[in-house]
Design an enzyme around this catalytic site. Structure first.
Site, mmCIF file in Angstrom:
data_model
loop_
_atom_site.group_PDB
_atom_site.id
_atom_site.type_symbol
_atom_site.label_atom_id
_atom_site.label_comp_id
_atom_site.label_asym_id
_atom_site.label_seq_id
_atom_site.Cartn_x
_atom_site.Cartn_y
_atom_site.Cartn_z
ATOM 1 N N GLY A 35 0.773 -1.226 0.000
ATOM 2 C CA GLY A 35 0.000 0.000 0.000
ATOM 3 C C GLY A 35 0.806 1.278 0.000
ATOM 4 N N ASP A 44 -3.342 1.502 -4.441
ATOM 5 C CA ASP A 44 -2.932 0.828 -3.221
ATOM 6 C C ASP A 44 -2.250 1.845 -2.325
ATOM 7 O OD1 ASP A 44 -3.829 -1.835 -3.852
ATOM 8 O OD2 ASP A 44 -2.357 -1.745 -5.455
ATOM 9 N N THR A 45 -2.870 2.110 -1.179
ATOM 10 C CA THR A 45 -2.597 3.292 -0.381
ATOM 11 C C THR A 45 -2.677 2.936 1.088
ATOM 12 O OG1 THR A 45 -3.610 4.656 -2.101
ATOM 13 C CG2 THR A 45 -3.418 5.670 0.060
ATOM 14 N N THR A 46 -2.043 3.736 1.963
ATOM 15 C CA THR A 46 -2.294 3.606 3.390
ATOM 16 C C THR A 46 -2.660 4.955 3.964
ATOM 17 O OG1 THR A 46 -1.508 2.429 5.366
ATOM 18 C CG2 THR A 46 0.001 4.045 4.386
#
Length: 603
Positions: free
Chosen positions: A99, A406-408
């Site tokens: 992410g 896709d990340t946080t």
């Protein structure tokens, strides 16, 4: 109260993530009947949710329990919320590389109780200074968009510079101490979390598929994460290369990454792949402090977002549209509410596709955020039917948005009221697939979001930042700082922010219920990467819904003309974290995302 409980029950989500692969129909397939087991009972609150977390001295909410603990350890050792947020972000780059990571970009909103001000930081990277659109098109060989892998979509990693900019203004502990927990975990190892293990499996299969059509150097990435196949849940994972990189950054500072030996390794590697980046490009990179903008919704709530090149203002446009109708007259899971949310999203994103870009190249028309413009756009909504296509507004001025990013997202609040809302990403599928020699992280593929139309505000140009999907948020209540908020996941983010705000402001949900409730994700419409002229490829788009949306609501939405799809695995509906602070008592309330591995915790 009975009405609220009925509405909550109608939108409960009880299914768990599946092993479906990206961009495949399997995402919508039903899980085996035996796995569709409902929740147990609860003595308080909605039966399908959990208790929010309460604490007084400090709190962190992240997508990994160990990263949350790293943040709390920094707070307990005398650090503040900015120190702890950087530490947690570093840990997530190791523990959740599916992410985020230091090969990507960072945005944050910080509330400073000493001044009573909100500060925003844009830590996004730029294209090579010596490469023109014509030169890029020549490398693309006639393709009409940039690929998601290889060297062409790489932009300069902005995260490390943003860390140091935040730290210089607000930090208190030495950066070496802040990064030390992750250095230790990188060398000694940590067990892989379940959802992250699933994403590792998806990522490897996606990279291998893309190798067939867009060959790229993958040996370094394979050695870093996939030497024995994708790491599995519970398996101990180590990344000593990343540990060494972070130790060097902590010891030598920002310049080690952008001007020193680390920069030289990155540039040498990128140039071997055919990149136009130079050491000067890295040395010239800077983050930008920006002013968040806030708009009033209702019941005393204001939503605050960062300006473009991100898409945060799309959430503000949605709020300005939706405050023209009292959604609370219907149940939250009703077709009327979902119809208005969907149409507001489509209207806002028609403007995103036309106007949102790097403001250094195309200034943002602030008229889009006025109440008057919101009323004009609301008037375009047919209450009974989905409009086939919405055009952008006629503002007199002259990126693929909806893909799974896709990340946080993480948030930390300390006992003094310093509040950090931070989001960080490599964009799609872990990033470009390229890992610089021996450094332990992957370059982002954010450049996939440039338009190749030279007349578009988001057109590729030298030294330009692409359109960005990642956005942190902040909420005020009755004019006072109240809540950090984020919901990761590509084009889901602005519509997710608004759905959470509606759950709290209109339906009285607590922080945890507001995130656990079933969500919708409208995908499609005109994109910031499409040419300005000509029709959109997908003007109506698809309204994706989670299983908690009632079947009768789905049927009614289809009768209204929406293209509805039931998606059971939760993946496209984002990852939520939030912390609220009571302005009178200072008590903190935290919530985390049931669709991820995360944890909200305080002390």
């Amino acid at each position: 109260m009975n009405r609220l409980l009925a509405a909550c029950a109608a939108i409960a989500l009880i299914s768990a993530p599946s092993q479906a692969q990206p961009d495949e129909a399997a995402e919508t397939e039903a899980r085996p009947v035996g796995e569709q087991i409902g929740s147990g009972g609860r003595p308080v609150g909605a039966i399908w949710s959990r208790s929010p977390v309460h604490a007084e001295n400090g709190m962190a909410a992240t997508a990994h329990p160990l990263a949350t603990q790293v943040a709390l350890d920094i707070l307990k050792s005398g650090g503040n919320a900015v120190d702890a947020a950087i530490a947690a972000n570093a840990a997530l780059g190791l523990m959740e590389p599916t992410g985020n990571g230091i090969g990507g970009d960072l945005f944050a909103i910080i509330y400073d109780p000493a001044t009573g001000k909100l500060h925003g930081i844009n830590g996004s990277g730029r294209s090579p200074s010596g490469q023109t659109l014509d030169q890029l098109n020549e490398k693309l060989g006639g393709a009409d968009s940039l690929p998601p892998v290889g060297v062409l979509p790489v932009t300069i990693p902005g995260t490390v510079d943003a860390w140091f900019a935040m730290h210089e203004r607000f930090g208190s502990k030495p950066m070496a101490d802040i990064l030390a927990p992750t250095v230790t975990y990188a060398r000694e190892g940590h067990p892989v979390a379940p959802v992250i293990g699933m994403y590792f499996d998806r990522a490897l299969k996606a990279f291998e598929r893309r190798q067939e059509t867009t060959p790229f150097e993958f040996d370094n990435a394979r050695a870093t994460w996939f030497a024995d196949g994708p790491p599995k849940a519970g398996e101990i994972y180590r990344n000593p290369d990343l540990g060494q990189t972070l130790e060097t950054i902590g010891r030598e500072g920002r310049d080690a990454f952008y001007e020193g030996a680390l920069a030289q390794v990155m540039v040498d590697y990128l140039q071997r792949q055919g990149s136009a980046y130079t050491l000067e490009d890295f040395a010239n990179h800077t983050s930008t402090w920006v002013d968040p903008a806030c708009v009033t919704y209702r019941n005393g709530f204001d939503l605050c977002e960062l300006p473009p090149n991100g898409q945060g203002f799309a959430a503000l446009q949605m709020v300005n549209i939706l405050k023209n109708i009292d959604l609370a007259q219907w149940e939250r899971g009703s077709p009327e509410v979902i119809h208005y949310i969907t149409e507001a999203k489509r209207l806002a994103h028609a403007d995103v596709a036309r106007f949102y870009a790097d403001p250094d190249f195309s200034p943002f028309p602030m008229e889009l955020l006025t109440d008057e413009y919101g009323r004009e756009r609301f008037a375009l909504i047919d209450p009974a039917r989905a409009t086939p296509e919405f055009a952008p507004g006629t503002i007199e001025i002259e990126p693929k948005l909806e893909g799974e990013g896709d990340t946080t997202y993480l948030t930390v609040v300390d006992g003094n009221g310093l509040m950090v809302s931070l989001i960080q990403s490599n964009y799609r599928g872990m990033g470009s697939g390229l890992v610089p020699d021996g450094l332990g992280f992957m370059f982002q593929d954010r450049g996939e979001l440039y338009s190749l139309d030279p007349d578009h505000p988001n057109a590729y140009e030298p030294s330009k930042r692409p359109f960005q999907t990642i956005i942190p948020a902040f909420v005020k209540k009755d004019g006072q700082p109240y809540m950090t908020l984020g919901l990761m996941g590509g084009g889901m983010q602005p519509q997710g922010h608004v759905q959470v705000l509606i759950n709290i402001a209109d339906y009285g949900m607590n922080l945890q219920e507001a995130g656990d409730a079933a969500r919708i994700n409208h995908d499609g419409g005109r994109q910031p990467t499409e040419p300005l002229s000509g029709p959109s490829k997908d003007p109506l788009g698809t309204l994706n819904v989670e299983p908690g949306i009632p079947a009768e609501t789905v049927a009614a939405l289809e009768a209204m003309g929406h293209n509805v799809r039931l998606v059971r695995n939760g993946i496209m509906f984002g990852g939520y974290q939030a912390i609220a602070r009571d302005p009178e008592t200072g008590v903190l309330t935290g919530a985390t995302e049931m669709r991820k591995d995360g944890q909200a915790q305080g002390y």
